[in-house]
Motif scaffolding. Structure first.
Motif, PDB file in Angstrom:
ATOM      1  N   GLY A 127      14.008 -13.180  -1.687  1.00 49.75           N
ATOM      2  CA  GLY A 127      15.023 -13.594  -2.643  1.00 49.75           C
ATOM      3  C   GLY A 127      16.287 -14.144  -2.009  1.00 49.75           C
ATOM      4  N   ILE A 131      18.646 -18.116  -2.937  1.00 51.52           N
ATOM      5  CA  ILE A 131      20.047 -17.892  -3.285  1.00 51.52           C
ATOM      6  C   ILE A 131      20.967 -18.602  -2.291  1.00 51.52           C
ATOM      7  N   MET A 134      21.046 -22.413  -2.667  1.00 48.13           N
ATOM      8  CA  MET A 134      21.848 -22.956  -3.769  1.00 48.13           C
ATOM      9  C   MET A 134      23.161 -23.556  -3.266  1.00 48.13           C
ATOM     10  N   PRO A 137      26.029 -19.283  -3.550  1.00 48.61           N
ATOM     11  CA  PRO A 137      25.290 -18.079  -3.947  1.00 48.61           C
ATOM     12  C   PRO A 137      26.012 -17.224  -4.968  1.00 48.61           C
ATOM     13  N   TRP A 138      27.336 -17.363  -5.089  1.00 46.65           N
ATOM     14  CA  TRP A 138      28.069 -16.578  -6.077  1.00 46.65           C
ATOM     15  C   TRP A 138      27.772 -17.050  -7.516  1.00 46.65           C
ATOM     16  N   ALA A 140      24.604 -17.559  -8.464  1.00 49.11           N
ATOM     17  CA  ALA A 140      23.155 -17.350  -8.572  1.00 49.11           C
ATOM     18  C   ALA A 140      22.749 -16.914  -9.975  1.00 49.11           C
ATOM     19  N   TYR A 141      23.676 -16.318 -10.719  1.00 53.91           N
ATOM     20  CA  TYR A 141      23.319 -15.852 -12.059  1.00 53.91           C
ATOM     21  C   TYR A 141      23.014 -17.014 -13.008  1.00 53.91           C
ATOM     22  N   VAL A 165      11.672 -17.095 -10.706  1.00 50.90           N
ATOM     23  CA  VAL A 165      12.693 -16.072 -10.953  1.00 50.90           C
ATOM     24  C   VAL A 165      12.122 -14.954 -11.822  1.00 50.90           C
TER      25      VAL A 165
END
Length: 585
Positions: A127, A131, A134, A137-138, A140-141, A165
């Protein structure tokens, strides 16, 4: 012959003169004792690798993924290679536990715990790469379908990347619950054996109040079977969905219907190789050679041979289709003549040698049972399966339909450091787990001790299945012990086998004299039911006075003789209860 006994000709799964108490001591030793030198050496190496990778990740996040070796043509490379590799490794853990549990395979007992832990830690490593890839990564949600600051902007439900996911998070959740459920009896065992108040409190919380009652075991069995039934299709579905990341595209070499079963077989192949690597390390580091035996290693090697054969057939099909299609672009895919002779020839032949040629040595029984060679082969397979994912991604992307966009990929120091960091992180987690959680399912190993333990199998071979399993020349000190001359089953205690321990137990609490003493109703003691009362009577324990004299010494002897609920008598304070009941009378 009793149905749960194995023929003496079968190799034992538990070596040495092991009793139920010995299993508890051996399994609890790595947790309750101090780490040995081997553990510290391996942990130090893993920690250094992890810190190296952590530095690379921090540098990547602070600078941008431009520090990786990606380019306009090859937008996926080292990162997604590592993602697919780690997901594949995470497969075998759940497969070993779930499928072998459903098929009631006894050799599962010593290897399932390490395999399940491997699943959890491998999926965590997998995982990390999407992330980080991207770039932010902050955020990622954003991959989750939840209301966000953009109002009606939702994720693309048609994308296989989103399916990843959902599939991997579901797989991680089920695997985590399955793993934790299996640990409950072992947490309770550590809770009852530790002398540290802090550990007793922590493991008491972790064990969720496990008491070893029949109802506890009944629910344990039911939940384990349900979770195994859920986890088994997940083993197939998760890596099938991972393969859709490639198979649903139109890139030559990726657009293939063989990818789903091919990816699943490859994942199981690499996963079993990693389990094999961990088992060989753990049996040495944690001194568990008597429980993780050469027979376990051989069984694992046979599964590696099977899955390796499936992967080999898939390779041949891919190579054949690339040639038979007559499409020139297919000649530059990862399994083709172009790949074998092109600029990435070294990666192609690494794949062939590691995954096809080296595993063939396991057909030789002598090598299949050789621990050192097995460890080397497992490492080579893991390397080969990494090259397979590298070839699929990099070779297929390096030469597309426009010659003007052809490009080569070269990993940077940051690429390599991040990958090595995840390997270090994986082993740091696994080694810490081995120091805090029992790496062998002690309660399950005890269930196969009489049928598959070396000492019990030898005694049956020498004296037959209808004797009390006492070596020739052994003399019982208790007259009542001579009455038992059959295999102990159900609610009976083998009085001859435990005669010395019974004598020692009665010497501390006193013998019952029916001419001068009256028998008490032991079922009034909390934790003593009809079955347990019957077993206590067989030992010569009939009164509250006898039970009230029990100390830690007698509790331990009782656990060794009657191993159904280890630690129960001490935990429920039978002596204190008996003293109260005695005074009431």
């Amino acid at each position: 012959m009793s149905s749960h006994y194995e023929a003496p000709i079968r190799e034992p799964l538990v070596l040495g003169e092991k009793s139920y108490h010995d299993i508890s001591v051996d399994v609890g030793a790595p947790v309750l004792g101090k780490a040995n030198k081997s553990w510290w050496i391996v942990f130090t190496i893993a920690l250094i690798a992890f810190l190296w990778g952590l530095g690379c990740i921090i540098y990547t996040v602070s600078t941008g993924i431009g520090v990786w070796g990606l380019n306009k043509t090859i937008g996926w490379a080292w990162d997604i290679t590592n993602f697919v590799w780690w997901v594949g490794i995470g497969h075998a853990g759940t497969l070993i536990s779930a499928v072998l549990l459903l098929f009631r395979q006894k050799w599962r007992m010593a290897v399932n715990r390490s395999a399940e832990a491997m699943t959890i830690f491998a999926v965590v490593q997998a995982g990390l790469f999407p992330i980080i890839h991207m770039g932010r990564p902050w955020l990622a949600y954003w991959v989750l379908p939840i209301p966000n600051q953009f109002g009606s902007l939702w994720v693309n439900f048609n994308s296989p990347l989103l399916w990843d996911v959902f599939a991997i998070s579901t797989y991680l959740s089920i695997s985590l619950v399955f793993w934790w459920t299996g640990l409950l009896p072992d947490f309770a065992m550590i809770r009852d054996r530790t002398n540290s108040p802090f550990q007793k409190k922590i493991y008491g919380i972790l064990s969720f109040g496990w008491s070893g009652r029949v109802k506890d075991w009944q629910r344990f069995e039911e939940v384990s079977l349900v979770l195994a039934g859920l986890a088994t299709p997940l083993v197939l579905s998760v890596h099938t969905i991972v393969s859709f990341d490639f198979a649903t595209s139109v890139v030559p070499g990726w657009h293939s219907t063989i990818y789903p079963p091919y990816f699943v077989a490859g994942a199981i192949f690499s996963g079993f190789a990693m389990v094999q690597t961990l088992l060989i390390i753990m049996r040495k580091v944690s001194n568990l050679e008597d429980y993780i035996t050469v027979l376990h290693i051989e069984y694992m090697n046979k599964v590696i041979l099977l899955t390796g054969g499936i992967v080999t057939v898939a390779y041949l099909i891919e190579y054949f289709i690339g040639w038979y299609s007559g499409v020139p672009y297919e000649n530059y895919t990862y399994l083709s003549f172009g790949a074998a002779t092109g600029p990435y020839w070294w990666a192609f032949w690494a794949l062939i040698i590691c995954n096809l040629i080296v595993p063939l040595t396991l057909w030789v029984k002598k090598w299949r049972r050789n621990i050192v060679w097995t460890f080397i082969v497992a490492l080579i397979i893991n390397i080969g399966m990494w090259f397979e994912r590298f070839d699929i991604i990099v070779i297929d992307l390096s030469k597309d339909r426009l010659t003007s966009t052809w490009a080569m990929f070269e990993p940077t120091f940051i690429d390599i450091g991040t990958f090595m960091g995840t390997i270090g992180f994986f082993f740091v987690l696994f080694l810490l787990y081995a120091r805090t959680f029992p790496v062998i399912a002690q309660a399950e190993v005890k269930t196969i001790l009489k049928s598959s333990g070396e000492s019990f199998k030898r005694l049956r071979a020498e004296h037959g299945d209808d004797c009390s399993h006492v070596p020739a020349g052994a003399v019982s000190a208790r007259p009542t012990a001579k009455k038992t001359n059959v295999v102990v089953e159900n609610n009976e205690v083998d009085l001859v086998l435990h005669s010395e321990k019974i004598e020692s137990l009665l010497s501390g609490i006193g013998a019952f004299d029916p001419t001068t003493q009256k028998q008490d109703d032991l079922k009034k003691i909390s934790g003593v039911g009809p079955v347990m009362e019957q077993k206590l009577h067989q030992l010569g324990i009939f009164t509250f006075e006898q039970v009230s004299k029990m100390t830690d010494r007698e509790y331990d002897l009782l656990d060794e003789i009657i191993s159904d609920f280890p630690g129960r008598a001490k935990r429920d304070d039978w002596a204190g209860q008996a003293l109260t009941l005695k005074n009431k009378n």
